[in-house]
Design an enzyme around this catalytic site. Structure first.
Site, PDB file in Angstrom:
ATOM      1  N   LYS A   1      14.081  -8.481  13.053  1.00 15.56           N
ATOM      2  CA  LYS A   1      14.733  -8.468  11.869  1.00 15.56           C
ATOM      3  C   LYS A   1      16.190  -9.574  11.967  1.00 15.56           C
ATOM      4  CE  LYS A   1      12.356  -5.677   9.503  1.00 15.56           C
ATOM      5  NZ  LYS A   1      11.558  -6.262   8.063  1.00 15.56           N
TER       6      LYS A   1
ATOM      7  N   TYR B   1      12.168  -4.607  17.508  1.00 21.17           N
ATOM      8  CA  TYR B   1      12.492  -4.755  15.955  1.00 21.17           C
ATOM      9  C   TYR B   1      13.587  -5.227  15.409  1.00 21.17           C
ATOM     10  CZ  TYR B   1      12.515  -2.343  11.212  1.00 21.17           C
ATOM     11  OH  TYR B   1      12.492  -2.202   9.980  1.00 21.17           O
TER      12      TYR B   1
ATOM     13  N   SER C   1       0.963  -1.401  -0.056  1.00 24.81           N
ATOM     14  CA  SER C   1      -0.122   0.104  -0.049  1.00 24.81           C
ATOM     15  C   SER C   1       0.739   1.222  -0.052  1.00 24.81           C
ATOM     16  CB  SER C   1      -0.814   0.006   1.207  1.00 24.81           C
ATOM     17  OG  SER C   1      -0.204  -0.110   2.284  1.00 24.81           O
TER      18      SER C   1
ATOM     19  N   SER D   1      14.514  -7.274   5.023  1.00 24.28           N
ATOM     20  CA  SER D   1      14.906  -7.121   6.307  1.00 24.28           C
ATOM     21  C   SER D   1      15.415  -5.821   6.627  1.00 24.28           C
ATOM     22  CB  SER D   1      16.252  -8.157   6.505  1.00 24.28           C
ATOM     23  OG  SER D   1      16.712  -8.203   7.689  1.00 24.28           O
TER      24      SER D   1
HETATM   25  N1  LIG Z   1      11.804   2.793   5.764  1.00 26.29           N
HETATM   26  C1  LIG Z   1      12.818   2.226   6.347  1.00 26.29           C
HETATM   27  O1  LIG Z   1      13.738   3.225   6.580  1.00 26.29           O
HETATM   28  C2  LIG Z   1      13.006   0.986   6.287  1.00 26.29           C
HETATM   29  C3  LIG Z   1      14.435   0.359   6.531  1.00 26.29           C
HETATM   30  C4  LIG Z   1      14.515  -0.877   6.754  1.00 26.29           C
HETATM   31  C5  LIG Z   1      13.562  -1.773   6.517  1.00 26.29           C
HETATM   32  N2  LIG Z   1      12.464  -1.526   6.300  1.00 26.29           N
HETATM   33  C6  LIG Z   1      11.352  -2.578   6.180  1.00 26.29           C
HETATM   34  O2  LIG Z   1      10.789  -2.328   5.035  1.00 26.29           O
HETATM   35  C7  LIG Z   1       9.367  -3.079   5.084  1.00 26.29           C
HETATM   36  C8  LIG Z   1       8.322  -2.120   4.516  1.00 26.29           C
HETATM   37  O3  LIG Z   1       8.220  -0.919   5.294  1.00 26.29           O
HETATM   38  P1  LIG Z   1       8.228   0.495   4.943  1.00 26.29           P
HETATM   39  O4  LIG Z   1       9.304   1.474   5.621  1.00 26.29           O
HETATM   40  O5  LIG Z   1       7.993   0.691   3.419  1.00 26.29           O
HETATM   41  O6  LIG Z   1       6.752   1.247   5.824  1.00 26.29           O
HETATM   42  P2  LIG Z   1       5.493   1.562   5.587  1.00 26.29           P
HETATM   43  O7  LIG Z   1       5.309   2.668   4.544  1.00 26.29           O
HETATM   44  O8  LIG Z   1       4.667   1.599   6.794  1.00 26.29           O
HETATM   45  O9  LIG Z   1       5.065   0.338   4.904  1.00 26.29           O
HETATM   46  C9  LIG Z   1       4.612  -0.918   5.502  1.00 26.29           C
HETATM   47  C10 LIG Z   1       3.604  -1.792   4.737  1.00 26.29           C
HETATM   48  O10 LIG Z   1       3.136  -3.258   5.584  1.00 26.29           O
HETATM   49  C11 LIG Z   1       1.762  -3.223   5.719  1.00 26.29           C
HETATM   50  N3  LIG Z   1       1.507  -4.035   6.777  1.00 26.29           N
HETATM   51  C12 LIG Z   1       1.647  -3.599   7.943  1.00 26.29           C
HETATM   52  N4  LIG Z   1       0.947  -4.639   8.730  1.00 26.29           N
HETATM   53  C13 LIG Z   1       0.641  -5.699   7.898  1.00 26.29           C
HETATM   54  C14 LIG Z   1      -0.198  -6.762   8.027  1.00 26.29           C
HETATM   55  N5  LIG Z   1      -0.518  -7.153   9.158  1.00 26.29           N
HETATM   56  N6  LIG Z   1      -0.436  -7.489   6.764  1.00 26.29           N
HETATM   57  C15 LIG Z   1      -0.025  -7.006   5.800  1.00 26.29           C
HETATM   58  N7  LIG Z   1       0.506  -5.733   5.566  1.00 26.29           N
HETATM   59  C16 LIG Z   1       0.958  -5.031   6.674  1.00 26.29           C
HETATM   60  C17 LIG Z   1       1.285  -1.785   5.490  1.00 26.29           C
HETATM   61  O11 LIG Z   1      -0.106  -1.722   5.358  1.00 26.29           O
HETATM   62  P3  LIG Z   1      -0.933  -0.811   5.868  1.00 26.29           P
HETATM   63  O12 LIG Z   1      -0.799   0.310   4.770  1.00 26.29           O
HETATM   64  O13 LIG Z   1      -2.380  -1.316   5.456  1.00 26.29           O
HETATM   65  O14 LIG Z   1      -0.823  -0.471   7.315  1.00 26.29           O
HETATM   66  C18 LIG Z   1       2.375  -1.268   4.662  1.00 26.29           C
HETATM   67  O15 LIG Z   1       1.852  -1.575   3.139  1.00 26.29           O
HETATM   68  C19 LIG Z   1       9.376  -3.524   6.328  1.00 26.29           C
HETATM   69  O16 LIG Z   1       9.652  -4.684   6.504  1.00 26.29           O
HETATM   70  C20 LIG Z   1      10.402  -2.577   7.066  1.00 26.29           C
HETATM   71  O17 LIG Z   1      10.658  -3.030   8.126  1.00 26.29           O
HETATM   72  C21 LIG Z   1      12.250  -0.289   6.100  1.00 26.29           C
END
Ligand SMILES: NC(=O)c1ccc[n+]([C@@H]2O[C@H](COP(=O)([O-])OP(=O)(O)OC[C@H]3O[C@@H](n4cnc5c(N)ncnc54)[C@H](OP(=O)(O)O)[C@@H]3O)[C@@H](O)[C@H]2O)c1
Length: 323
Positions: free
Chosen positions: A179, A175, A41, A161
């Site tokens: 990871k 968290y 999303s 991850s």
């Molecule tokens: N952003 C960073 O700096 C960063 C760094 C390292 C790793 N990551 C990893 O990247 C991945 C994506 O995160 P993001 O940063 O893009 O954050 P984000 O914009 O908050 O996206 C998270 C996504 O996960 C979905 N989600 C949450 N709970 C869920 C569930 N129970 N079932 C299915 N979908 C669910 C959310 O859906 P909804 O919109 O419905 O809530 C959203 O689509 C995560 O695994 C995060 O740990 C991010």
């Protein structure tokens, strides 16, 4: 043979020859593959879905809200799919939907993830349940459910991850736990699935601008998270302030992460892990921590290695990976 048929045959032969002359990677990238992306999303998942679709692949994009599913389905080559990774009936329905799509499934990207910050001796157990349900049980459930289709296509599984799969810090405990667990999950799964002809790859992003910070804050504020009474006030207070003030996120958009996922999915010889960071110091923190762990494991026991032996091991590990 008429002149028209001869011309048609020449065009056909030319296109076959030119496709054979393309590097293998380009051929793989040209073919349309079906890929499932969870948590599409917003943020990293959304960019992955958009990139794969723009490259001509077909994306089953998992989302939870009807408006997100509709917005994803409006993009060419994307079908929004209702998929909460904590709800088994959603997962079962998604498996059926992909099966009936008739394209098979080449890739799964386990991207859905959540974040919660709190000191480990103060955080409530249900926060661990919430976070592990998405970040660890989610990839486990999704991979198990779609494994038959991925084995059938001899495809790939990519787990998103984090540098927190190597790093640990104050308030980031649960968290980082999730990871770190995802790293172990990825490495074991890679060995098992290799036997079945499937590659499993970890992508480790640094800090990028997505909704994760706001989602984390919304949850923490809704649960009345406060520095008052905490034994770790010095760490907690600035985080609470940050959530109240909602400063502008200056991190870059995660396009590099989406590019790395595409390489993990379609490179002929993908690496086992892709560290993707927007600046040198985030690579520095991560590599330094990994090296410190090696030094600490090697220290002060009867089977330690000498410095020269360690350097030799490092040199062997540095053999350039084939991509
Ligand atoms: N952003 C960073 O700096 C960063 C760094 C390292 C790793 N990551 C990893 O990247 C991945 C994506 O995160 P993001 O940063 O893009 O954050 P984000 O914009 O908050 O996206 C998270 C996504 O996960 C979905 N989600 C949450 N709970 C869920 C569930 N129970 N079932 C299915 N979908 C669910 C959310 O859906 P909804 O919109 O419905 O809530 C959203 O689509 C995560 O695994 C995060 O740990 C991010």
């Amino acid at each position: 043979m008429t002149a028209t048929v001869r011309v048609a045959m020449l065009i056909l032969m030319a296109s076959i020859v030119s496709s054979l002359l393309l590097p293998a990677d380009s051929r793989a990238e040209e073919a349309q593959h079906a890929v499932l992306v969870t948590g599409a999303s917003t943020g990293i998942g959304r960019l992955i879905a958009e990139k794969l679709a723009a490259d001509g692949h077909f994306v089953y994009a998992g989302a939870r809200k009807p408006a997100d599913i509709a917005a994803l389905s409006a993009i060419e080559n994307i079908q929004g799919v209702r998929l909460d990774v904590t709800i088994q009936s959603d997962i079962d329905a998604a498996v059926k939907l992909v099966e009936s799509g008739g394209m098979g499934l080449y890739g799964v990207v386990n991207n859905a993830g959540v974040n919660v910050l709190a000191p480990l001796i103060e955080i409530e157990e249900d926060e661990l349940d919430f976070l592990f349900d998405v970040n660890i049980y989610g990839p486990y459930r999704i991979t198990r459910a779609f494994a038959p289709q991925i084995i059938e296509s001899q495809g790939r599984i990519v787990n998103i991850s984090s540098i927190s799969g190597t790093l640990s810090g104050p308030l980031y405990g649960i968290y980082s736990m999730s990871k770190h667990a995802l790293e172990a999950y990825t490495d074991s799964l890679a060995i098992e699935m290799d036997i079945l002809g499937v590659k499993v790859i970890g992508v480790e992003p640094g800090n990028y601008k997505t909704n994760i910070f706001h989602n984390r804050c919304d949850r923490m504020m809704a649960r009345g998270y406060s520095a008052e009474g905490s034994r770790f006030e010095a760490f907690v207070a600035p985080r609470v302030e940050q959530c109240k003030n909602r400063p502008v996120d200056t991190d870059p958009e995660p396009h590099q992460v989406a590019d790395a996922v595409a390489r993990a999915l379609f490179s002929d010889s993908p690496k086992e892990h892709y560290l993707v960071v927007p600046e040198q110091r985030q690579a520095g923190w991560t590599i330094q921590k990994a090296l410190e762990e090696v030094a600490s494991l090697n220290e002060d026991h009867e089977f330690s290695y000498s410095r020269d032996e360690l350097v030799e091991m490092l040199d062997a590990a540095l053999e350039p990976p084939v991509e």
